[in-house]
Design an enzyme around this catalytic site. Sequence first.
Site, PDB file in Angstrom:
ATOM      1  N   CYS A 151      -0.515   4.120   2.538  1.00  5.36           N
ATOM      2  CA  CYS A 151      -0.527   3.937   4.003  1.00  5.36           C
ATOM      3  C   CYS A 151      -0.260   2.473   4.316  1.00  5.36           C
ATOM      4  O   CYS A 151       0.861   2.021   4.170  1.00  5.36           O
ATOM      5  CB  CYS A 151      -1.822   4.449   4.602  1.00  5.36           C
ATOM      6  N   SER A 152      -1.272   1.723   4.728  1.00  9.52           N
ATOM      7  CA  SER A 152      -1.011   0.322   5.077  1.00  9.52           C
ATOM      8  C   SER A 152      -2.243  -0.527   4.842  1.00  9.52           C
ATOM      9  O   SER A 152      -2.524  -1.439   5.609  1.00  9.52           O
ATOM     10  CB  SER A 152      -0.557   0.218   6.532  1.00  9.52           C
ATOM     11  N   CYS A 153      -3.000  -0.257   3.759  1.00 12.58           N
ATOM     12  CA  CYS A 153      -4.193  -1.042   3.451  1.00 12.58           C
ATOM     13  C   CYS A 153      -3.800  -2.508   3.269  1.00 12.58           C
ATOM     14  O   CYS A 153      -2.796  -2.811   2.615  1.00 12.58           O
ATOM     15  CB  CYS A 153      -4.871  -0.511   2.191  1.00 12.58           C
ATOM     16  N   CYS A 179       0.894  -1.156   0.000  1.00 12.53           N
ATOM     17  CA  CYS A 179       0.000   0.000   0.000  1.00 12.53           C
ATOM     18  C   CYS A 179       0.930   1.202   0.000  1.00 12.53           C
ATOM     19  O   CYS A 179       1.583   1.487   1.001  1.00 12.53           O
ATOM     20  CB  CYS A 179      -0.912   0.037   1.223  1.00 12.53           C
TER      21      CYS A 179
HETATM   22 FE    FE Z   1      -3.361   2.088   2.807  1.00  9.59          FE
END
Ligand code: FE
Length: 198
Positions: A106-108, A103
């Site tokens: 961000c951190s999906c 991602c």
């Molecule tokens: Fe994300």
Amino acid sequence: MSETTPVARLPIELRTEALEQLLIERGLVDPSVMDKFIQTYETSVGPMNGAKVIAKAWTDPEYRARLLAGGTAAIAELGIKGPQGEHIVVVENTPQRHNVIVCTLCSCYPWPVLGLPPSWYKDPAYRARVVRAPRAVLAEMGLELPAETEIVVRDSSSEVRWLVLPERPAGTEDMSEDELAALVTRDAMVGVAKVKTP
Ligand code: FE
């Protein structure tokens, strides 16, 4: 990039605790709900869910076809669903084409099948570099791919959460679905590793 040392992590933990305390004090979160959430992701939601999906796909060609055609629905057939898993797309790794998930923003991450993301997945260095130099980043992580293997980087977002269907390793023809599931790792389902022959 700064190196992460145990000492460097301490202030972040303290900041997190302070933030949690503030949210509780202002009535924005209920600590019992938060504890339940943490416990759920520590014990019952994690890569073992994804591993079940992969093992079923390896042993049931019809399920595999459904999984690749519609990840979320096929995963829900096994009773696996939940937040951050509303739009899961499954991509198949083959000797010709290797998918790796990131991602960039961000951190999906597909929580219902993989749990919460590991720290390296959230690291800005991984997120930036795997896009620019996927082959080098994978090699650094211990996965050397042949030059003829095409690498496709899949960017997860709030719209789509990717899950990799890794290659079934050779020599596992006689293994049961449960035995196969035990071989499947989180890293293989993110595409930074392969599933190894036991
Ligand atoms: Fe994300």
